[in-house]
Scaffold this motif. Sequence first.
Motif, short mmCIF file in Angstrom:
data_model
loop_
_atom_site.label_atom_id
_atom_site.label_comp_id
_atom_site.label_asym_id
_atom_site.label_seq_id
_atom_site.Cartn_x
_atom_site.Cartn_y
_atom_site.Cartn_z
N PRO A 91 8.31 -5.60 -15.17
CA PRO A 91 6.86 -5.50 -15.05
C PRO A 91 6.36 -4.10 -15.42
O PRO A 91 7.17 -3.17 -15.45
N PRO A 92 5.06 -3.94 -15.67
CA PRO A 92 4.53 -2.65 -16.11
C PRO A 92 4.40 -1.65 -14.96
O PRO A 92 3.30 -1.32 -14.50
N LEU A 93 5.54 -1.15 -14.51
CA LEU A 93 5.55 -0.21 -13.39
C LEU A 93 4.81 1.08 -13.73
O LEU A 93 4.34 1.78 -12.82
N ASN A 94 4.73 1.40 -15.00
CA ASN A 94 4.02 2.62 -15.41
C ASN A 94 2.52 2.55 -15.15
O ASN A 94 1.84 3.57 -15.11
N TYR A 95 2.00 1.33 -14.94
CA TYR A 95 0.57 1.15 -14.64
C TYR A 95 0.35 0.56 -13.25
O TYR A 95 -0.71 0.00 -12.97
N LEU A 96 1.32 0.68 -12.36
CA LEU A 96 1.28 -0.03 -11.08
C LEU A 96 0.00 0.24 -10.29
O LEU A 96 -0.68 -0.69 -9.86
N LEU A 125 1.65 -8.69 -9.79
CA LEU A 125 1.50 -8.33 -8.38
C LEU A 125 2.65 -8.90 -7.55
O LEU A 125 3.21 -8.23 -6.68
N GLN A 126 3.02 -10.14 -7.84
CA GLN A 126 4.14 -10.76 -7.14
C GLN A 126 5.43 -9.99 -7.37
O GLN A 126 6.22 -9.79 -6.44
N GLU A 127 5.64 -9.56 -8.61
CA GLU A 127 6.86 -8.82 -8.93
C GLU A 127 6.84 -7.45 -8.24
O GLU A 127 7.88 -6.99 -7.74
N ASP A 131 13.19 4.04 -12.17
CA ASP A 131 12.77 2.65 -11.97
C ASP A 131 11.94 2.16 -13.16
O ASP A 131 12.11 1.04 -13.64
N ILE A 132 11.05 3.02 -13.61
CA ILE A 132 10.20 2.66 -14.74
C ILE A 132 11.04 2.48 -16.00
O ILE A 132 10.89 1.50 -16.74
N GLU A 133 11.95 3.42 -16.23
CA GLU A 133 12.78 3.35 -17.43
C GLU A 133 13.66 2.10 -17.44
O GLU A 133 13.89 1.49 -18.50
N LEU A 134 14.12 1.67 -16.26
CA LEU A 134 14.96 0.47 -16.19
C LEU A 134 14.16 -0.81 -16.45
O LEU A 134 14.74 -1.85 -16.73
N ALA A 135 12.83 -0.72 -16.36
CA ALA A 135 11.98 -1.88 -16.64
C ALA A 135 11.59 -1.97 -18.11
O ALA A 135 10.84 -2.86 -18.50
N LEU A 136 12.10 -1.06 -18.94
CA LEU A 136 11.77 -1.07 -20.36
C LEU A 136 12.17 -2.41 -20.98
O LEU A 136 13.31 -2.87 -20.82
N SER A 137 11.24 -3.02 -21.68
CA SER A 137 11.51 -4.31 -22.32
C SER A 137 11.92 -4.11 -23.77
O SER A 137 11.31 -3.30 -24.49
N THR A 138 12.89 -4.88 -24.21
CA THR A 138 13.32 -4.80 -25.60
C THR A 138 12.58 -5.82 -26.48
O THR A 138 12.75 -5.82 -27.70
#
Length: 278
Positions: free
Chosen positions: A212-217, A240-242, A268-275
């Motif tokens: 999820p977009p943790l960078n914009y939480l 929000l659920q995530e 945490d944010i870096e680990l959420a990076l989507s490919t």
Amino acid sequence: MSFSVVTLVKGRKKQLENMLESIKQSTIVPSEIVIVWMEEETRNARVEDEDLNIKQLYLEKGELPLAKARNLGFENTTHERVIFLDVDCICSPTLFEGLLNGLKDKTITSAYARYLPYIPLSGLYTQIEQDALSHPKRAQLDANTPLPHKKFWSLVFALRKDDFYVIGGFDEDFTGYGGEDTDFAERFNKQYFDFILIDDEVLHQYHFKYSPPLNYLEAIVENANLFYHKHGYFAMYSWLQEFCKRSYVTFDERKHNFKVVRLPHQLDIELALSTKPY
């Protein structure tokens, strides 16, 4: 056929240059392009192109003032027909023609998008279109027929300037990322606007994204609560659920809103990076 194009940019000068190059290959070229830079004016936050009529504005306050920047762009257009184009878009040569041909009173036209897994060296649509991938959900939507308003997206859309003001523009109470485009859709739906996809496309240039977009939480939580207050349901609910699942956010049953209880670390944010490109 006179019309204006509006785009927003923050730090994506190469993507902007590619977009402008694609515009010059169009069957019809905009009478003006209004660029709203969400940063201060510097050498890196400016473009020059003798073949296009470009107006550049600067909006320095706010981390990502999307709603305010879109409104500023529309306010500074001089033509009745306006196309909003996300800075990541590369246009097909017939995109503008199709968007404008479909415009009527109380109608918003949009187009499909396919996604590039890279930032191309140029904006020449015909050289890169074979590399773009369809979005598995949006590719199934029907063209040339009114669609549910919740399918609206702000990546690319056209409407008459007067209709933009009838809707009320974008709500500037939404600050930072998230929710302002869904709010815009809710408001145009209440005024019985049609939302129609034409059978044409943009190519979306790759950029980093997080799932999820943790960078914009924080902005997502704040904007989701505002959205609920206005419309009675939570936009961005799956995110929000995530966030709740990961214990960054809780739901306050008494106040009926979401609350940030801790912020993600940079790792945490870096680990959420989507490919994925989309």
